[in-house]
Scaffold this active site. Structure first.
Site, mmCIF file in Angstrom:
data_model
loop_
_atom_site.group_PDB
_atom_site.id
_atom_site.type_symbol
_atom_site.label_atom_id
_atom_site.label_comp_id
_atom_site.label_asym_id
_atom_site.label_seq_id
_atom_site.Cartn_x
_atom_site.Cartn_y
_atom_site.Cartn_z
ATOM 1 N N PHE A 169 0.845 -0.990 0.161
ATOM 2 C CA PHE A 169 -0.143 0.170 0.335
ATOM 3 C C PHE A 169 0.337 0.939 -0.332
ATOM 4 C CE2 PHE A 169 0.206 -1.452 4.285
ATOM 5 C CZ PHE A 169 0.695 -0.669 4.648
ATOM 6 N N ASP A 170 2.574 0.974 0.422
ATOM 7 C CA ASP A 170 2.587 2.216 -0.076
ATOM 8 C C ASP A 170 4.294 1.834 0.200
ATOM 9 O OD1 ASP A 170 3.468 5.409 0.081
ATOM 10 O OD2 ASP A 170 3.526 4.988 2.411
ATOM 11 N N ILE A 187 2.262 6.549 14.345
ATOM 12 C CA ILE A 187 1.359 4.928 14.672
ATOM 13 C C ILE A 187 2.545 3.755 15.859
ATOM 14 C CG2 ILE A 187 -0.032 4.595 12.655
ATOM 15 C CD1 ILE A 187 1.679 2.472 12.243
ATOM 16 N N TYR A 213 -4.290 1.056 12.752
ATOM 17 C CA TYR A 213 -5.017 1.597 12.853
ATOM 18 C C TYR A 213 -6.139 0.957 13.607
ATOM 19 C CZ TYR A 213 -2.144 4.852 9.784
ATOM 20 O OH TYR A 213 -1.269 5.648 9.196
ATOM 21 N N PHE A 229 6.184 -3.967 7.117
ATOM 22 C CA PHE A 229 6.450 -3.322 7.223
ATOM 23 C C PHE A 229 8.420 -3.132 6.961
ATOM 24 C CE2 PHE A 229 3.672 -0.602 8.702
ATOM 25 C CZ PHE A 229 3.134 0.162 7.801
#
Length: 261
Positions: A169-170, A187, A213, A229
């Site tokens: 997503f990124d 976060i 989230y 990540f």
């Protein structure tokens, strides 16, 4: 809950002449006024057809024939209902849609939470993966020799972010631009994970939804999602260090700003 007003009523009741375009003889468009007029209708039609699609996706039934009849009646100023009655029915529909949307989001969050928990349960069995008391999992890909950041520090990182099914997503690598931010602004999973790293290190962080989230949807990240990540800690700075002429990154999806929960 979103409700319709008289301001939006004209848009909503006028929405799908576009949907009946196939039943209307095509007009040759030659003048600028004709082209501009057609473009107004086409733009409105595409917008409203998207709204109808989103309603049907939630299981709401739409009778297109009656939609068209309502549009024509409104254009002739011959509506079967008063403005107040129309608003009542539209708000009734809005309540139904909100209920359906909440149920769909809850189901998606549950499915994401289950998938995340299954991933984390398997991931912690892998060699080299460590788990903290909070449930954060980390794996050292390469170890640097710089200092570890303190909670109040500013850090610069490169990273790739994935959902547990592998959907990326990124990535700051794709943008060729690392993010620089105050560690306390992101976060919880990053606030805990990045201080474990020495400057120059690259770690893989697997973060439970509660440290990411939670039950919020952010961009393409579904509610209830665990996040993965690969993070490279490029630089660590004390607060205020090198502050002249160096702003913090504009934190979009990739910035992993705090979830506020």
């Amino acid at each position: 809950m979103k409700k319709f007003t008289k301001t939006t009523l004209a848009v909503v009741t006028g929405f799908t002449l576009f949907m009946s375009a196939n039943s209307i003889a095509k007009t040759e468009l030659s003048t600028d006024v004709q082209k501009e007029s057609y473009s107004i209708g086409a733009s409105l039609g595409k917008y409203i057809s998207g709204q109808i699609y989103s309603q049907t996706e939630l299981g709401a039934e739409v009778n297109v024939d009656l939609v068209i009849e309502g549009v024509v009646d409104a254009l002739k100023n011959q509506s079967q209902y008063s403005d107040e009655e129309i608003l009542t029915y539209l708000n009734q529909r809005a309540e139904q849609l909100n209920t359906a949307r909440e149920a769909a989001e809850a189901q998606l969050a549950l499915e994401s939470l289950v998938a995340g928990n299954e991933y984390l349960a398997e991931n912690k069995k892998k060699a080299g993966v460590k788990e903290t008391a909070s449930g954060l999992q980390y794996e050292v890909i390469s170890e640097g020799e710089g200092r570890k950041p303190d909670p109040q520090d500013v850090v610069t990182v490169h990273y790739k972010g994935y959902l547990v099914d592998g959907t990326e997503f990124d990535s700051t690598y794709e943008r060729n631009e690392p993010n620089r931010f105050a560690l306390m602004s992101v976060i919880e999973g990053w606030q805990e994970g990045i201080p474990l790293m020495n400057e120059g290190s690259t770690y893989k962080l697997s973060i439970p939804a509660a440290l990411a989230y939670g039950d919020k949807q952010v961009g393409i990240i579904p509610p209830g999602s665990a996040l993965v990540f690969e993070v490279e800690l490029v630089k660590v700075e004390a607060p205020g260090e090198n502050s002249h002429g160096m702003g913090l990154s504009g934190m979009g999806m990739g910035g992993m700003m705090g979830g506020g929960h």
